[in-house]
Design an enzyme around this catalytic site. Structure first.
Site, PDB file in Angstrom:
ATOM      1  CG  HIS A  63      -1.990   1.037   1.187  1.00  0.00           C
ATOM      2  ND1 HIS A  63      -3.326   0.745   1.361  1.00  0.00           N
ATOM      3  CD2 HIS A  63      -1.937   2.374   0.963  1.00  0.00           C
ATOM      4  CE1 HIS A  63      -4.042   1.862   1.252  1.00  0.00           C
ATOM      5  NE2 HIS A  63      -3.207   2.860   1.018  1.00  0.00           N
TER       6      HIS A  63
ATOM      7  CG  HIS B 202      -1.507   6.219  -2.498  1.00  0.00           C
ATOM      8  ND1 HIS B 202      -2.645   5.941  -3.211  1.00  0.00           N
ATOM      9  CD2 HIS B 202      -1.761   5.814  -1.229  1.00  0.00           C
ATOM     10  CE1 HIS B 202      -3.560   5.414  -2.411  1.00  0.00           C
ATOM     11  NE2 HIS B 202      -3.050   5.325  -1.197  1.00  0.00           N
TER      12      HIS B 202
ATOM     13  CG  HIS C 145      -7.891   3.377   0.287  1.00  0.00           C
ATOM     14  ND1 HIS C 145      -7.384   2.893  -0.886  1.00  0.00           N
ATOM     15  CD2 HIS C 145      -6.897   4.137   0.831  1.00  0.00           C
ATOM     16  CE1 HIS C 145      -6.143   3.345  -1.041  1.00  0.00           C
ATOM     17  NE2 HIS C 145      -5.827   4.100  -0.012  1.00  0.00           N
TER      18      HIS C 145
ATOM     19  CD  GLU D  44      -7.239   6.362   5.516  1.00  0.00           C
ATOM     20  OE1 GLU D  44      -7.953   6.396   4.498  1.00  0.00           O
ATOM     21  OE2 GLU D  44      -6.118   6.898   5.592  1.00  0.00           O
TER      22      GLU D  44
ATOM     23  CG  ASP E 298      -1.481   5.729   2.821  1.00  0.00           C
ATOM     24  OD1 ASP E 298      -1.862   5.235   1.745  1.00  0.00           O
ATOM     25  OD2 ASP E 298      -2.223   6.400   3.562  1.00  0.00           O
TER      26      ASP E 298
HETATM   27 ZN   LIG Z   1      -3.879   4.825   0.685  1.00  0.00          ZN
END
Ligand SMILES: [Zn+2]
Length: 316
Positions: A13, A15, A179, A182, A260
């Site tokens: 995970h 980006h 996702h 979260e 992330d």
């Molecule tokens: Zn993310």
């Protein structure tokens, strides 16, 4: 303690747009703000948009992908599934395929040079139009190295409007990773499983709110892509010490550690060691779970598991 940078890890995970080096942001005309904490999700989005808008030419996209591979290799990432918002960039620059093709070129170059296996996941923000998610699906179907798609962004927007694309992606053999859990509660996880056919959950930490959903996620062996420092920076968890990661592990869930794009992976493992008292055996177990939870070919998984065993039996 062994050097956690040498522990072979899968990174599931992250980006790409969040990993652009401060120096590169500067050279492209922006103002870097690494390690910044955000007051809310919108502020985070605005900050990311500033970096995104700097990316315009094939060379820009290729460059961030090559640099990403170099930076990941330094963290002991041996296999990565990197998330890229390809359709959005394509619309912004007026060339639908260019950003993804340039990123694939850069990953091929960087992956070869720095010894990283890689695949790509394409995400789509839930706030954005359905047509763009169709374009995301079509892009994903066209390139072998793109192995899945998923929904990201503000979890207060439901998944149901995207159901048709999700079904089409499943029929096309693409993996589905959303996702969920979260910002929103355990109900968003149930929705990601039932409507989204999620094979893994991006974050998923709020599963802990509902024992029934914990049991379901455990029984269906759905891995969680946990990003502890990101959760703290975005204000979803007050501190690392208060993070539910140990409780998720104790509940028998498949917990993987990820950044992330908000920190470095080896540093994240090291912090978990410090904050939760995890030793090398526990960190190696987290790395094994990341390999098992990946969409890597079986021979890659077998090789990486053996490398984890070798790390753990090396002199400390
Ligand atoms: Zn993310």
């Amino acid at each position: 303690m062994r050097d956690v940078r040498a522990l072979p890890k899968a990174h599931l995970h992250v980006h790409l747009e969040s990993t652009v080096r401060p120096q590169t942001v500067r050279e492209l005309g922006g103002t870097p703000e690494p390690g910044k904490a955000f007051n809310n999700f919108r502020e985070f989005g605005d900050e990311r948009a500033k970096v995104r808008d700097l990316l315009r030419t094939p060379e820009h996209f290729r460059r961030i992908a090559v640099e990403f591979c170099e930076d990941e290799a330094a963290q002991g990432t041996r296999y990565v599934e990197v998330t890229f918002t390809a359709a959005s960039h394509g619309e912004r620059v007026g060339e639908p395929e260019m950003p993804l093709e340039a990123v694939l070129d850069g990953l091929a170059e960087g992956g070869g040079r720095y010894g990283i296996e890689w695949r790509v996941l394409l995400d789509h923000s839930r706030r954005r139009p359905l047509e763009r998610f169709w374009r995301t699906f079509k892009l994903a179907s066209r390139y072998d190295r793109v192995v899945g798609i998923g929904l990201a962004g503000d979890e207060s927007h439901p998944l149901a409007p995207f159901a048709e694309v999700i079904e089409a992606a499943r029929d096309a053999g693409l993996h589905l990773v959303h996702h969920a859990g979260e910002a929103a509660g355990a109900a968003s996880i149930r929705e990601a499983l039932d409507v989204g056919h999620a094979e893994r959950l991006g974050h998923g930490i709020r599963v802990i709110d509902d024992p029934g959903v914990v049991a379901e996620v455990r029984e269906r062996r759905i891995p969680l892509e946990v990003c502890p420092t990101s959760n703290v920076l975005l204000g979803f968890v007050p501190s690392l010490a208060a993070h539910p990661l140990p409780r998720l592990v104790e509940a028998g869930l498949l917990v993987t550690v990820n950044t992330d794009g908000e920190t470095e992976l080896a540093a994240e493992y090291a912090r978990l060691g410090e904050v939760f008292g995890y030793g090398d055996a526990e960190l190696a177990e987290l790395a094994r779970t990341s390999i098992d939870a990946s969409f890597a070919p079986e021979e890659v998984k077998t090789r990486l598991r053996a490398e984890v065993d070798a790390w753990l039996s090396s002199p400390s």
